[in-house]
Design a protein around this motif. Structure first.
Motif, PDB file in Angstrom:
ATOM      1  N   LEU A 231       0.838  -1.203   0.000  1.00 46.28           N
ATOM      2  CA  LEU A 231       0.000   0.000   0.000  1.00 46.28           C
ATOM      3  C   LEU A 231       0.872   1.251   0.000  1.00 46.28           C
ATOM      4  N   PRO A 232       0.369   2.346  -0.599  1.00 42.72           N
ATOM      5  CA  PRO A 232       1.146   3.594  -0.571  1.00 42.72           C
ATOM      6  C   PRO A 232       1.288   4.109   0.862  1.00 42.72           C
ATOM      7  N   GLN A 233       2.370   4.849   1.118  1.00 45.31           N
ATOM      8  CA  GLN A 233       2.594   5.402   2.446  1.00 45.31           C
ATOM      9  C   GLN A 233       1.500   6.414   2.786  1.00 45.31           C
ATOM     10  N   VAL A 234       0.934   6.290   3.979  1.00 38.28           N
ATOM     11  CA  VAL A 234      -0.062   7.253   4.447  1.00 38.28           C
ATOM     12  C   VAL A 234       0.609   8.597   4.694  1.00 38.28           C
ATOM     13  N   THR A 235       1.768   8.530   5.315  1.00 42.66           N
ATOM     14  CA  THR A 235       2.535   9.732   5.645  1.00 42.66           C
ATOM     15  C   THR A 235       3.935   9.557   5.086  1.00 42.66           C
ATOM     16  N   GLU A 236       4.337  10.485   4.236  1.00 37.96           N
ATOM     17  CA  GLU A 236       5.664  10.382   3.625  1.00 37.96           C
ATOM     18  C   GLU A 236       6.735  10.426   4.712  1.00 37.96           C
ATOM     19  N   GLY A 237       7.587   9.417   4.708  1.00 37.62           N
ATOM     20  CA  GLY A 237       8.638   9.352   5.719  1.00 37.62           C
ATOM     21  C   GLY A 237       8.284   8.471   6.898  1.00 37.62           C
ATOM     22  N   TRP A 238       7.060   7.880   6.863  1.00 36.11           N
ATOM     23  CA  TRP A 238       6.653   6.993   7.958  1.00 36.11           C
ATOM     24  C   TRP A 238       6.079   5.707   7.386  1.00 36.11           C
ATOM     25  N   GLU A 239       6.575   4.574   7.874  1.00 33.69           N
ATOM     26  CA  GLU A 239       6.087   3.278   7.403  1.00 33.69           C
ATOM     27  C   GLU A 239       5.049   2.727   8.379  1.00 33.69           C
ATOM     28  N   GLU A 265       8.439  12.469  16.856  1.00 27.75           N
ATOM     29  CA  GLU A 265       9.815  12.934  16.711  1.00 27.75           C
ATOM     30  C   GLU A 265      10.230  12.969  15.239  1.00 27.75           C
ATOM     31  N   LYS A 266       9.879  11.906  14.526  1.00 27.38           N
ATOM     32  CA  LYS A 266      10.233  11.844  13.106  1.00 27.38           C
ATOM     33  C   LYS A 266       9.444  12.876  12.312  1.00 27.38           C
ATOM     34  N   GLY A 267       8.169  13.060  12.718  1.00 20.44           N
ATOM     35  CA  GLY A 267       7.320  14.029  12.032  1.00 20.44           C
ATOM     36  C   GLY A 267       7.810  15.450  12.191  1.00 20.44           C
ATOM     37  N   GLU A 268       8.303  15.781  13.371  1.00 18.85           N
ATOM     38  CA  GLU A 268       8.835  17.128  13.599  1.00 18.85           C
ATOM     39  C   GLU A 268      10.148  17.321  12.849  1.00 18.85           C
ATOM     40  N   GLU A 269      10.919  16.238  12.752  1.00 16.50           N
ATOM     41  CA  GLU A 269      12.195  16.297  12.030  1.00 16.50           C
ATOM     42  C   GLU A 269      11.974  16.440  10.524  1.00 16.50           C
ATOM     43  N   LYS A 270      11.011  15.677   9.987  1.00 18.61           N
ATOM     44  CA  LYS A 270      10.763  15.678   8.540  1.00 18.61           C
ATOM     45  C   LYS A 270       9.788  16.776   8.105  1.00 18.61           C
ATOM     46  N   GLY A 271       9.033  17.326   9.077  1.00 20.86           N
ATOM     47  CA  GLY A 271       8.093  18.396   8.740  1.00 20.86           C
ATOM     48  C   GLY A 271       6.667  17.943   8.522  1.00 20.86           C
ATOM     49  N   PHE A 272       6.396  16.615   8.512  1.00 19.24           N
ATOM     50  CA  PHE A 272       5.033  16.177   8.199  1.00 19.24           C
ATOM     51  C   PHE A 272       4.080  16.342   9.387  1.00 19.24           C
ATOM     52  N   PHE A 273       4.629  16.469  10.592  1.00 20.82           N
ATOM     53  CA  PHE A 273       3.761  16.659  11.753  1.00 20.82           C
ATOM     54  C   PHE A 273       3.058  18.015  11.675  1.00 20.82           C
ATOM     55  N   GLN A 274       3.826  19.063  11.382  1.00 24.18           N
ATOM     56  CA  GLN A 274       3.244  20.402  11.264  1.00 24.18           C
ATOM     57  C   GLN A 274       2.339  20.495  10.045  1.00 24.18           C
ATOM     58  N   THR A 275       2.724  19.802   8.955  1.00 21.33           N
ATOM     59  CA  THR A 275       1.885  19.796   7.752  1.00 21.33           C
ATOM     60  C   THR A 275       0.517  19.206   8.064  1.00 21.33           C
ATOM     61  N   ARG A 276       0.507  18.129   8.857  1.00 24.85           N
ATOM     62  CA  ARG A 276      -0.758  17.493   9.219  1.00 24.85           C
ATOM     63  C   ARG A 276      -1.600  18.435  10.076  1.00 24.85           C
ATOM     64  N   ARG A 277      -0.975  19.160  10.993  1.00 27.17           N
ATOM     65  CA  ARG A 277      -1.698  20.130  11.816  1.00 27.17           C
ATOM     66  C   ARG A 277      -2.316  21.223  10.932  1.00 27.17           C
ATOM     67  N   THR A 278      -1.547  21.703   9.950  1.00 26.93           N
ATOM     68  CA  THR A 278      -2.060  22.727   9.034  1.00 26.93           C
ATOM     69  C   THR A 278      -3.244  22.188   8.253  1.00 26.93           C
ATOM     70  N   ASN A 279      -3.132  20.957   7.778  1.00 27.73           N
ATOM     71  CA  ASN A 279      -4.234  20.333   7.034  1.00 27.73           C
ATOM     72  C   ASN A 279      -5.471  20.169   7.913  1.00 27.73           C
ATOM     73  N   GLN A 280      -5.257  19.844   9.206  1.00 31.33           N
ATOM     74  CA  GLN A 280      -6.372  19.725  10.138  1.00 31.33           C
ATOM     75  C   GLN A 280      -7.137  21.041  10.213  1.00 31.33           C
TER      76      GLN A 280
END
Length: 334
Positions: A231-239, A265-280
């Protein structure tokens, strides 16, 4: 003779609510949540003033969504997970999003009796969903409840939902980490789990991995991990991976939290954590606009007048739903 009147309960001001929430007064927190759940326009206006003042104190929690097949033991695992975190010094709030309430006018989720230990813990808070309204309305109130809980110092927010279609997508748009639960022994673990839901998950958790069921749970875990690989990754950079836990013995429960912390931790490092918050936030704005547009549409005088007539014509086969919709929209836009 003096009349023995009970003293009237003091009407709370906006500042009373704000100060009470920020000072972590549980009674005021509960009253503030009741305020945002109210259908009264006066209460809605006041609730928005409260939320605006609380806004700078929100956003510091990790928001975790729990969904899964019926019987997977969501409430039992949430209680074990939440109580463990409370014992470690975290403050945990559990919110329920219950789409069934839109039909039954009653809530089957978030019942405090099902999380008795967690709801009685000084660091825990369990709140049922509103008992009426559309799924969108219930979700909106749950989002606002989440902000109140964050302002009150709850650093872990758990959102529980029944596993029924649209509610999972809605909850997914509210949380940082989305966890899907299943169990062994159902016979059709993979077939029973919709592919669309798997594509939303940041983790799959096989519960009740204890006793004679432990080996079967490991086999299901292997099956899921094989499927997730394609399946495609739900979150880029996270398996997304599958894990086994036992809410009964607590095996795997601490590891579940470690995995969520690793995601953050990985999300804050890669930037996807904040991106998800913005999308929320963007999803929230869109949902609010859609909800208000629908309310305004059906309250429009011409729409209210025409709708019964057109509905009767449609019932008699004199017109079609497309024509009715177009007519009503044209009247609304005039």
């Amino acid at each position: 003779m003096t009349r023995n009147n009970k003293p009237r309960r003091k009407q709370l001001t906006v500042d009373d609510y704000v100060d009470g929430v920020l000072s972590q007064n549980r009674a005021i927190v509960a009253q503030a949540i009741t305020l945002v759940e109210s259908q009264s326009p006066k209460h809605t206006e006041m609730a928005q003033q409260v939320l605006t003042k609380l806004s700078p104190h929100t956003g510091q929690s990790i928001r975790i969504g729990f969904t899964g097949v019926p019987g997977a033991g969501k409430s039992t695992l949430i209680e074990a997970f939440g109580t463990m975190l409370c014992e470690r010094g975290h403050r945990v709030a559990v919110l329920a999003v219950d789409p069934s309430s839109t039909l039954t006018r009653g809530s089957i989720l978030g019942d405090k009796t099902r999380m008795d230990q967690l709801s009685r813990h000084p660091n825990g808070y369990v709140r049922p969903s509103p008992s009426s309204g559309t799924l969108g309305g219930v979700a909106r109130k749950s989002r606002e409840t989440m902000l109140i809980c964050e302002a009150a110092g709850y650093d872990v927010i758990i959102v529980e939902t029944v596993g029924v279609g649209q509610s999972e997508i809605t909850v997914r748009s509210m949380v940082d980490f989305f966890l899907v639960m299943t169990l062994t022994g159902a016979g059709d673990e993979l077939q029973g789990m919709k592919k669309g839901i798997l594509e939303l998950a940041d983790a799959i958790v096989i519960n009740k991995a204890d006793g004679a069921n432990k080996q079967a749970a490991q086999m299901v875990k292997t099956e899921f991990n094989r499927l997730l690989h394609f399946l495609p990754q739900v979150t880029e950079g996270w398996e997304t991976k599958a894990y086994t836990v036992s809410a009964l013995t607590h095996d795997g429960v601490p590891e579940l939290w470690d995995m969520i912390l690793k995601f953050k931790e990985k999300g804050e490092e890669k930037g996807f954590f904040q991106t998800r918050r913005t999308n929320q936030s963007e999803d929230w704005v869109k949902a609010l606009i859609e909800e208000q547009l629908i309310q305004r549409f059906y309250q429009h005088p011409q729409v209210k007048t025409l709708w019964p007539q057109l509905r009767e014509q449609m019932k008699n086969g004199e017109t079609t739903p497309t024509v009715v919709a177009t007519t009503l929209l044209d009247e609304y836009n005039q």
